[in-house]
Design a protein around this motif. Sequence first.
Motif, PDB file in Angstrom:
ATOM      1  N   ARG A 111       0.840  -1.206   0.000  1.00 53.00           N
ATOM      2  CA  ARG A 111       0.000   0.000   0.000  1.00 53.00           C
ATOM      3  C   ARG A 111       0.879   1.262   0.000  1.00 53.00           C
ATOM      4  O   ARG A 111       0.620   2.227  -0.717  1.00 53.00           O
ATOM      5  N   LEU A 112       1.956   1.222   0.805  1.00 50.27           N
ATOM      6  CA  LEU A 112       2.867   2.374   0.864  1.00 50.27           C
ATOM      7  C   LEU A 112       3.493   2.609  -0.510  1.00 50.27           C
ATOM      8  O   LEU A 112       3.636   3.748  -0.959  1.00 50.27           O
ATOM      9  N   ARG A 113       3.867   1.503  -1.148  1.00 46.35           N
ATOM     10  CA  ARG A 113       4.517   1.614  -2.463  1.00 46.35           C
ATOM     11  C   ARG A 113       3.581   2.345  -3.434  1.00 46.35           C
ATOM     12  O   ARG A 113       3.989   3.266  -4.142  1.00 46.35           O
ATOM     13  N   ALA A 114       2.297   1.955  -3.406  1.00 46.83           N
ATOM     14  CA  ALA A 114       1.317   2.555  -4.319  1.00 46.83           C
ATOM     15  C   ALA A 114       1.122   4.048  -4.012  1.00 46.83           C
ATOM     16  O   ALA A 114       1.062   4.879  -4.919  1.00 46.83           O
TER      17      ALA A 114
ATOM     18  N   ALA B 160       3.989   6.057  -5.182  1.00 47.77           N
ATOM     19  CA  ALA B 160       3.996   6.189  -6.650  1.00 47.77           C
ATOM     20  C   ALA B 160       3.145   7.388  -7.071  1.00 47.77           C
ATOM     21  O   ALA B 160       3.390   8.010  -8.105  1.00 47.77           O
ATOM     22  N   GLU B 161       2.138   7.720  -6.230  1.00 50.24           N
ATOM     23  CA  GLU B 161       1.301   8.899  -6.539  1.00 50.24           C
ATOM     24  C   GLU B 161       1.943  10.186  -6.016  1.00 50.24           C
ATOM     25  O   GLU B 161       1.327  11.253  -6.045  1.00 50.24           O
ATOM     26  N   GLY B 162       3.173  10.070  -5.481  1.00 52.52           N
ATOM     27  CA  GLY B 162       3.871  11.276  -5.002  1.00 52.52           C
ATOM     28  C   GLY B 162       3.514  11.672  -3.579  1.00 52.52           C
ATOM     29  O   GLY B 162       3.864  12.756  -3.122  1.00 52.52           O
ATOM     30  N   ARG B 163       2.803  10.775  -2.842  1.00 55.39           N
ATOM     31  CA  ARG B 163       2.457  11.087  -1.448  1.00 55.39           C
ATOM     32  C   ARG B 163       3.482  10.484  -0.486  1.00 55.39           C
ATOM     33  O   ARG B 163       4.265   9.635  -0.884  1.00 55.39           O
ATOM     34  N   GLN B 164       3.416  10.916   0.787  1.00 56.56           N
ATOM     35  CA  GLN B 164       4.382  10.421   1.775  1.00 56.56           C
ATOM     36  C   GLN B 164       3.696   9.712   2.950  1.00 56.56           C
ATOM     37  O   GLN B 164       2.493   9.867   3.145  1.00 56.56           O
ATOM     38  N   CYS B 165       4.505   8.956   3.706  1.00 54.39           N
ATOM     39  CA  CYS B 165       3.949   8.153   4.800  1.00 54.39           C
ATOM     40  C   CYS B 165       4.814   8.239   6.049  1.00 54.39           C
ATOM     41  O   CYS B 165       6.035   8.351   5.963  1.00 54.39           O
ATOM     42  N   TYR B 166       4.155   8.131   7.196  1.00 51.82           N
ATOM     43  CA  TYR B 166       4.861   7.972   8.480  1.00 51.82           C
ATOM     44  C   TYR B 166       4.747   6.512   8.900  1.00 51.82           C
ATOM     45  O   TYR B 166       3.709   5.891   8.691  1.00 51.82           O
ATOM     46  N   TRP B 167       5.788   6.000   9.527  1.00 55.37           N
ATOM     47  CA  TRP B 167       5.706   4.658  10.099  1.00 55.37           C
ATOM     48  C   TRP B 167       6.224   4.757  11.533  1.00 55.37           C
ATOM     49  O   TRP B 167       7.413   4.975  11.768  1.00 55.37           O
ATOM     50  N   VAL B 168       5.322   4.640  12.500  1.00 51.78           N
ATOM     51  CA  VAL B 168       5.723   4.790  13.896  1.00 51.78           C
ATOM     52  C   VAL B 168       5.979   3.425  14.521  1.00 51.78           C
ATOM     53  O   VAL B 168       5.144   2.528  14.445  1.00 51.78           O
ATOM     54  N   CYS B 169       7.167   3.286  15.113  1.00 48.38           N
ATOM     55  CA  CYS B 169       7.547   2.009  15.715  1.00 48.38           C
ATOM     56  C   CYS B 169       7.017   1.895  17.128  1.00 48.38           C
ATOM     57  O   CYS B 169       6.799   2.897  17.792  1.00 48.38           O
ATOM     58  N   PRO B 170       6.858   0.656  17.575  1.00 48.38           N
ATOM     59  CA  PRO B 170       6.271   0.470  18.896  1.00 48.38           C
ATOM     60  C   PRO B 170       7.168   1.018  19.994  1.00 48.38           C
ATOM     61  O   PRO B 170       8.378   1.091  19.848  1.00 48.38           O
ATOM     62  N   LEU B 171       6.518   1.387  21.058  1.00 50.93           N
ATOM     63  CA  LEU B 171       7.232   1.853  22.241  1.00 50.93           C
ATOM     64  C   LEU B 171       7.635   0.637  23.033  1.00 50.93           C
ATOM     65  O   LEU B 171       6.795  -0.175  23.381  1.00 50.93           O
ATOM     66  N   VAL B 172       8.905   0.488  23.325  1.00 46.53           N
ATOM     67  CA  VAL B 172       9.325  -0.637  24.144  1.00 46.53           C
ATOM     68  C   VAL B 172       9.656  -0.058  25.501  1.00 46.53           C
ATOM     69  O   VAL B 172      10.526   0.793  25.617  1.00 46.53           O
ATOM     70  N   GLU B 173       8.930  -0.507  26.521  1.00 46.32           N
ATOM     71  CA  GLU B 173       9.086   0.106  27.841  1.00 46.32           C
ATOM     72  C   GLU B 173      10.499  -0.032  28.415  1.00 46.32           C
ATOM     73  O   GLU B 173      11.028   0.847  29.037  1.00 46.32           O
TER      74      GLU B 173
END
Length: 695
Positions: free
Chosen positions: A468-471, A474-487
């Motif tokens: 989905r991110l790849r698609a 391809a339309e020129g949009r951007q994405c955030y990917w937030v990683c889990p919080l490890v206590e």
Amino acid sequence: MSRPEILFPLFAGLETLAGVGPKTAQNMAHLGVTAPRDILFTLPHSGIDRALRETVSGADLPSTLTVEVKVGAHHAARNRGGAYRIHVEDAQTSFQLVFFHGRSDYLGRVLPQGSTRVVSGKVEMFDGIVQMVHPEHIVSVEDVETIPAFEPVYPLTAGVTQKTMFKASRAALGLLPQLGEWIDPNQLAQARWPDFAAAMTSAHTPVSMGDLAATSLARTRLAYDELMAHQLTLALARASERRVPGRMSVGDGRLQRKVRTALEFAATGAQDRAIDEIAQDMAQNVRMNRLLQGDVGAGKTFVAFMALLVAVEAGGQGVMMAPTEILARQHLEGLQPLAESAGVVLEILTGRDKGVERRAKLAALAAGDIHILVGTHAVFQADVYFADLRLAIVDEQHRFGVRQRLELGKKGADADVLVMTATPIPRSLALAQYGDMDVSVLDEKPPGRKPIKTALVSTGRMDEVVDRLRAVMAEGRQCYWVCPLVEESEAVDLTAAEERFKRLRAALGEGVVGLVHGQMPAAEKDAAMARFQAGETGVLVATTVIEVGVNVPNATIMVIERAETFGLAQLHQLRGRVGRGSAASTCLLMYQAPLSEAGQKRLEVLRETEDGFRIAETDLQMRGHGDLIGTAQSGVPRFRIADMERHTALMAIAQSDARKLLADDPTLETPRGQAARALLWLMRQDEAIRLISVG
């Protein structure tokens, strides 16, 4: 001012109470009980029905019963540590009293054969025989009154028994003085509450389970007393702050009109209301102390800028503080076009400014050539002088202590202070935490904001998400990917983020994935953010450093990995990073199956609503206020009887009651004022007493 004499007995040592020796007193301290007053505020949490009944026959066993019995034969234990049994008969049936390690001389004295006694304790069936093991009460028929028909059950700690608590609480009730009434007479009549002493006595002598409910009249009254004392303390703090003279900053509206003309959109009703409230405060000759609370994307920055323009129109300067350099630069970018349309000079000052450039900025600031300054805590430094600072705006309250707020005030001796927070705070918490401030709330979204679609995806579908991110890219949009919080540690957070970064880079290609985490040096972090803001990277992998205020309108997807490990308010903040441009945006909450029931409920609330206040209320109900803000450092009081989730409405009444009382009687001299002073002493609000104005 010292504690009124009438309260002395309640604040004496615990040993003054019957049945409490030095050892017990030491143990009671673990319950937070150090004086008779504390015993009174330790209410029973349940009760046992000990009403006298005719027989144990037909009762649902096991259960606690009280019956009159005729004592029969004693059967001593056959072996050491065995059971000593006594045969007894009530009006209809016979059963056994059982004592382990029972001493025959003692039991022969207390339960002589042929006597009649009243016994109370837990009755159960064992091997087909009905028995009461170790009765809690054994009394003669004449003394039956000493067994309470409904016995309150108190919270205990090691070395403190129910009997001790019961006895101590009776002794403490005997010390209750008759106090004047501090509650507004109309409120008292309308709520039909008993007076303080009667409420306290009733709370400790329940006659049924209903009396133990938080909603009982006695308990509601006592909860209100606690809230009232707290709100009086906040109102006194507010009144003493109000006595700090301020500057009257009256704007003529010319600069604000220029900005409104240049805008493509009209302000929302909530924005206009907040701007009016702030302008009215600034026009007073007392110092403003206001909280601007707005949900994600409610347009706080615009309101803040209009407030800064009031300061400039009045011939002064304004400063806006952000917790990080990234946010300070972002405020600068967002406000620059507005400043240009108004023709005002806007500058930034951060720790990066060095040498000649810094000296030039400081000179311009001191000369009044810079109208509005945006900055980080660098503006606190000793060599920063303003020509005429009228308004200081602090972004994100919880990142700045009260001390910094005061330091900022010193830069302009009587500058007005506006605190902005993007965290919607449930009403009860706002009242408890910011009761000394006036609050403006932005609860409408500006027009043109697209709703964000929120979906729940299990971590098993990771590959689909990457496709989905790849698609989207391809339309020129951007994405955030937030990683889990490890206590456990930040180091583990770091590995989680770096692993995800490597895997996404392998899947999506070199150079299109950026990484930001808490362990990076500030300059690297800023550089990675800048590349993402400029559109050079398509995906930004991050730990939660991005939650507050980052603005990249071209980012339309927010992936939050292991969303179930985050708090609701935090998820709501993170989601607010997308949906800032004109394109439709999506937030994917990735969870690890199976989800707990609570985890599922939390994520579903997010899927259903974008209303931060509703989300915060749900969070409060599910987690309790302690977890929500880490009570220890949040300045939220810990109440012994009041409950912030249940008593929000009471808190609001207490706030207006406290403020009105002080408006009518600022020195608390009237009979009701004197009663309120006694309440403050009773509730250990000694600091508040020092704030009562002396004329």
